[in-house]
Design a protein around this motif. Sequence first.
Motif, PDB file in Angstrom:
ATOM      1  N   ASN A 116       0.801  -1.223   0.000  1.00  0.00           N
ATOM      2  CA  ASN A 116       0.000   0.000   0.000  1.00  0.00           C
ATOM      3  C   ASN A 116       0.828   1.265   0.000  1.00  0.00           C
ATOM      4  OD1 ASN A 116      -3.067  -0.404   0.051  1.00  0.00           O
ATOM      5  ND2 ASN A 116      -2.283  -2.063   1.337  1.00  0.00           N
ATOM      6  N   ARG A 117       2.061   1.231   0.492  1.00  0.00           N
ATOM      7  CA  ARG A 117       2.907   2.412   0.336  1.00  0.00           C
ATOM      8  C   ARG A 117       3.077   2.722  -1.152  1.00  0.00           C
ATOM      9  NH1 ARG A 117       7.732   5.179   1.892  1.00  0.00           N
ATOM     10  NH2 ARG A 117       7.496   7.122   0.714  1.00  0.00           N
ATOM     11  N   VAL A 118       3.229   1.674  -1.959  1.00  0.00           N
ATOM     12  CA  VAL A 118       3.442   1.857  -3.391  1.00  0.00           C
ATOM     13  C   VAL A 118       2.123   2.158  -4.110  1.00  0.00           C
ATOM     14  CG1 VAL A 118       4.277   0.772  -5.496  1.00  0.00           C
ATOM     15  CG2 VAL A 118       5.466   0.362  -3.346  1.00  0.00           C
ATOM     16  N   ALA A 119       1.062   1.415  -3.783  1.00  0.00           N
ATOM     17  CA  ALA A 119      -0.209   1.594  -4.492  1.00  0.00           C
ATOM     18  C   ALA A 119      -0.849   2.950  -4.180  1.00  0.00           C
ATOM     19  CB  ALA A 119      -1.163   0.459  -4.134  1.00  0.00           C
ATOM     20  N   VAL A 120      -0.817   3.357  -2.921  1.00  0.00           N
ATOM     21  CA  VAL A 120      -1.380   4.663  -2.576  1.00  0.00           C
ATOM     22  C   VAL A 120      -0.533   5.782  -3.188  1.00  0.00           C
ATOM     23  CG1 VAL A 120      -1.919   6.235  -0.671  1.00  0.00           C
ATOM     24  CG2 VAL A 120      -2.558   3.819  -0.517  1.00  0.00           C
ATOM     25  N   SER A 121       0.771   5.576  -3.285  1.00  0.00           N
ATOM     26  CA  SER A 121       1.619   6.544  -3.986  1.00  0.00           C
ATOM     27  C   SER A 121       1.176   6.710  -5.432  1.00  0.00           C
ATOM     28  CB  SER A 121       3.087   6.092  -3.948  1.00  0.00           C
ATOM     29  OG  SER A 121       3.647   6.278  -2.676  1.00  0.00           O
ATOM     30  N   ALA A 122       0.810   5.600  -6.074  1.00  0.00           N
ATOM     31  CA  ALA A 122       0.331   5.676  -7.460  1.00  0.00           C
ATOM     32  C   ALA A 122      -0.960   6.473  -7.551  1.00  0.00           C
ATOM     33  CB  ALA A 122       0.132   4.274  -8.019  1.00  0.00           C
ATOM     34  N   ALA A 123      -1.827   6.299  -6.556  1.00  0.00           N
ATOM     35  CA  ALA A 123      -3.078   7.059  -6.546  1.00  0.00           C
ATOM     36  C   ALA A 123      -2.801   8.553  -6.403  1.00  0.00           C
ATOM     37  CB  ALA A 123      -3.974   6.567  -5.410  1.00  0.00           C
ATOM     38  N   VAL A 124      -1.874   8.892  -5.520  1.00  0.00           N
ATOM     39  CA  VAL A 124      -1.510  10.299  -5.334  1.00  0.00           C
ATOM     40  C   VAL A 124      -0.899  10.870  -6.612  1.00  0.00           C
ATOM     41  CG1 VAL A 124       0.066  11.858  -4.112  1.00  0.00           C
ATOM     42  CG2 VAL A 124      -1.199  10.109  -2.837  1.00  0.00           C
ATOM     43  N   PRO A 187     -18.670  -4.831  -8.882  1.00  0.00           N
ATOM     44  CA  PRO A 187     -19.434  -3.827  -9.628  1.00  0.00           C
ATOM     45  C   PRO A 187     -19.483  -2.469  -8.922  1.00  0.00           C
ATOM     46  CG  PRO A 187     -20.594  -5.923  -9.659  1.00  0.00           C
ATOM     47  CD  PRO A 187     -19.442  -6.079  -8.713  1.00  0.00           C
ATOM     48  N   LEU A 188     -19.627  -2.477  -7.602  1.00  0.00           N
ATOM     49  CA  LEU A 188     -19.656  -1.215  -6.868  1.00  0.00           C
ATOM     50  C   LEU A 188     -18.285  -0.550  -6.852  1.00  0.00           C
ATOM     51  CD1 LEU A 188     -21.982  -2.216  -3.897  1.00  0.00           C
ATOM     52  CD2 LEU A 188     -22.477  -0.549  -5.705  1.00  0.00           C
ATOM     53  N   MET A 189     -17.231  -1.344  -6.748  1.00  0.00           N
ATOM     54  CA  MET A 189     -15.888  -0.766  -6.801  1.00  0.00           C
ATOM     55  C   MET A 189     -15.652  -0.071  -8.137  1.00  0.00           C
ATOM     56  SD  MET A 189     -13.422  -3.605  -4.980  1.00  0.00           S
ATOM     57  CE  MET A 189     -11.942  -2.666  -5.379  1.00  0.00           C
ATOM     58  N   ARG A 190     -16.048  -0.738  -9.221  1.00  0.00           N
ATOM     59  CA  ARG A 190     -15.845  -0.138 -10.554  1.00  0.00           C
ATOM     60  C   ARG A 190     -16.631   1.165 -10.693  1.00  0.00           C
ATOM     61  NH1 ARG A 190     -15.680  -5.805 -12.209  1.00  0.00           N
ATOM     62  NH2 ARG A 190     -17.928  -5.805 -12.599  1.00  0.00           N
ATOM     63  N   ARG A 191     -17.795   1.215 -10.068  1.00  0.00           N
ATOM     64  CA  ARG A 191     -18.595   2.438 -10.153  1.00  0.00           C
ATOM     65  C   ARG A 191     -17.959   3.565  -9.346  1.00  0.00           C
ATOM     66  NH1 ARG A 191     -25.154   2.553 -10.361  1.00  0.00           N
ATOM     67  NH2 ARG A 191     -25.335   4.772 -10.894  1.00  0.00           N
ATOM     68  N   ILE A 192     -17.397   3.231  -8.197  1.00  0.00           N
ATOM     69  CA  ILE A 192     -16.686   4.235  -7.392  1.00  0.00           C
ATOM     70  C   ILE A 192     -15.512   4.799  -8.188  1.00  0.00           C
ATOM     71  CG2 ILE A 192     -15.178   4.497  -5.380  1.00  0.00           C
ATOM     72  CD1 ILE A 192     -17.083   2.616  -3.879  1.00  0.00           C
ATOM     73  N   VAL A 193     -14.811   3.927  -8.891  1.00  0.00           N
ATOM     74  CA  VAL A 193     -13.687   4.372  -9.726  1.00  0.00           C
ATOM     75  C   VAL A 193     -14.185   5.280 -10.846  1.00  0.00           C
ATOM     76  CG1 VAL A 193     -11.926   3.597 -11.360  1.00  0.00           C
ATOM     77  CG2 VAL A 193     -12.234   2.383  -9.187  1.00  0.00           C
ATOM     78  N   GLU A 195     -17.160   6.908 -11.299  1.00  0.00           N
ATOM     79  CA  GLU A 195     -17.968   8.089 -11.010  1.00  0.00           C
ATOM     80  C   GLU A 195     -17.349   9.032  -9.979  1.00  0.00           C
ATOM     81  OE1 GLU A 195     -22.108   7.348 -10.336  1.00  0.00           O
ATOM     82  OE2 GLU A 195     -22.202   5.741 -11.826  1.00  0.00           O
ATOM     83  N   LEU A 196     -16.518   8.502  -9.094  1.00  0.00           N
ATOM     84  CA  LEU A 196     -15.958   9.338  -8.040  1.00  0.00           C
ATOM     85  C   LEU A 196     -14.460   9.615  -8.212  1.00  0.00           C
ATOM     86  CD1 LEU A 196     -17.779   7.858  -4.910  1.00  0.00           C
ATOM     87  CD2 LEU A 196     -18.481   9.755  -6.393  1.00  0.00           C
ATOM     88  N   GLY A 197     -13.836   8.963  -9.191  1.00  0.00           N
ATOM     89  CA  GLY A 197     -12.422   9.228  -9.444  1.00  0.00           C
ATOM     90  C   GLY A 197     -11.470   8.590  -8.474  1.00  0.00           C
TER      91      GLY A 197
END
Length: 404
Positions: A116-124, A187-193, A195-197
Motif C-alpha cells: 500500500n505504500r506503493v499503491a497509494v503513492s500511485a493514486a496520489v 461492480p460497486l468498486m468499478r462504479r466508485i472508480v 464516477e468518483l475518481g
Amino acid sequence: MTPPAAAPRSLATAQRSLADPSVRHPLWPPLTEGCPVTSTGAVAYPLDVDYAYDEVPADLFARPAAHGLDRWAPLLPPLAAPGLGEGNTPLVELGDGVWVKDESRNPTWSHKDRLNRVAVSAAVASGARGVVVSSSGNHGAAAAAYAARAGLPCAVFTSPDAPPAVASHLRAYGATVLTVPQEAVRPLMRRIVAELGYQAVSSVTDSAHTGHPFGPEGYKTLAYEIALTLGRAPAAVHLPTGYGELLFGVAKGFQELARLGVTDAVPRMYAAEPAAAGALTEALRTGRPAARVPVAPTTAYAIDCAVNSYRGVVAVRSTGGAARTVTDEQMRAAREELAARGLWCETSSAAGLAGLRAHGPRETDGPVVCVMTSSGYKDVGTARESFAPTAPDWASVREALAAT
C-alpha cells in the motif's frame, strides 16, 4: 505538516503484460484492470513494471537497511505518498537453517503495508480522489492507514465474516467501511472508480485476480532485506498464498538481485494455500493461467481465495518451486510452533511454515525462509475465548504454573 524529504528518483519506465512481456504500455496511468491487449474474456492478465536496470546505483545494495521503502526507491515506482516506516522487519532464526521473516512488525502489523505504500503513492501521483479496496482485514487496514497519511479518503469493502476488530481498525483511520454481499463488491468498486475518481488498490476484475500493477513491487523489498541479512539468497522461500501477489513480488525481488549481480542464485518459491481452497495449486496442476475453485470453511480467512492471479503461476514456474496446500490443523500446529518461539501470528500467516513442515524434507543447499505475514491480533478467533479467574491463593497459583 512538514513535507517528507524527496525520495531518490524511480527508475520505473513502463508497464508490460505478464502474458507477453513484449507488450508494453506507458508507466502512467496504472492499468488496474489488467492488460488491455493480452487479456481475454477468460483471463485478465496482470501488468508488471519494468525498470532502467542499467541505471541502478552501484552502491544501492551496499547501504545499510532502513525503515521506509524510500531506501529502495530506484527499484520501485515513484513514491509520491509519505510512508509510515514500513519494512526492515526482523529475520528470526528458528534453528536448523530455517528463518522467519516477521512482517507483523510493520506499521499496521502486516506485509500489506509494503504494497500500500506503493499503491497509494500511485493514486496520489495520478491525481486520484481517493482509494477503494476489497479486503477481509490486512489489505484494508493498510490501505486505510496509507490513504490517511496521504490525505486521501478510503473506501473499504469488508466481509461479514471478518474479525470483529477489523471495522474498528479501519474506522480509526477515517475509512468508510462498506459491508455488502460478495457478488456486489466488484461492480460497486468499478462504479466508485468511474464516477468518483477513486483508484482501486485491489482487484476489480471478475475473470481472474489482477490487482494494482504497482502494488506487488513493494513486496520486492522483502527479498532485498532477506538477502542483506543472510548475505546471500536463501535456497527456498515458503509463503502464505492467497492471490499470489506476495509470492510474485518476492520472486521478482530475488530475480532482480541475481540480474544485478548482488546474489548468484534465485531461491525456489513455495506457495502455501489452505486446503479449503487452493486455486494456484489447481491452476498449476492443470496448466492454466488461472483457476476458480470452491472454498470450504477455514480459519485461514485471509488467504481462502476462490481464484488465483497469473502472477503466482509466473513466480512458481520461473523459480522452479511449487504450490502446495496445508490443512487448518497443520497451520495451527505451525502457529503454535511460532508462538512457542515468541512469534505470534494469525493462522493464515503460519501457512508458509506449515508448508515447509508438511512437505519436507527441506532444501539442504542453504538457508530456508518462511514469511510470517501478520500479527495474531488479526486472527478471527482472537479474544473470543474466555478464561476463568485464578483463585488468589498459593495452591491455585502453583497448580496453574505446574500445568504450563
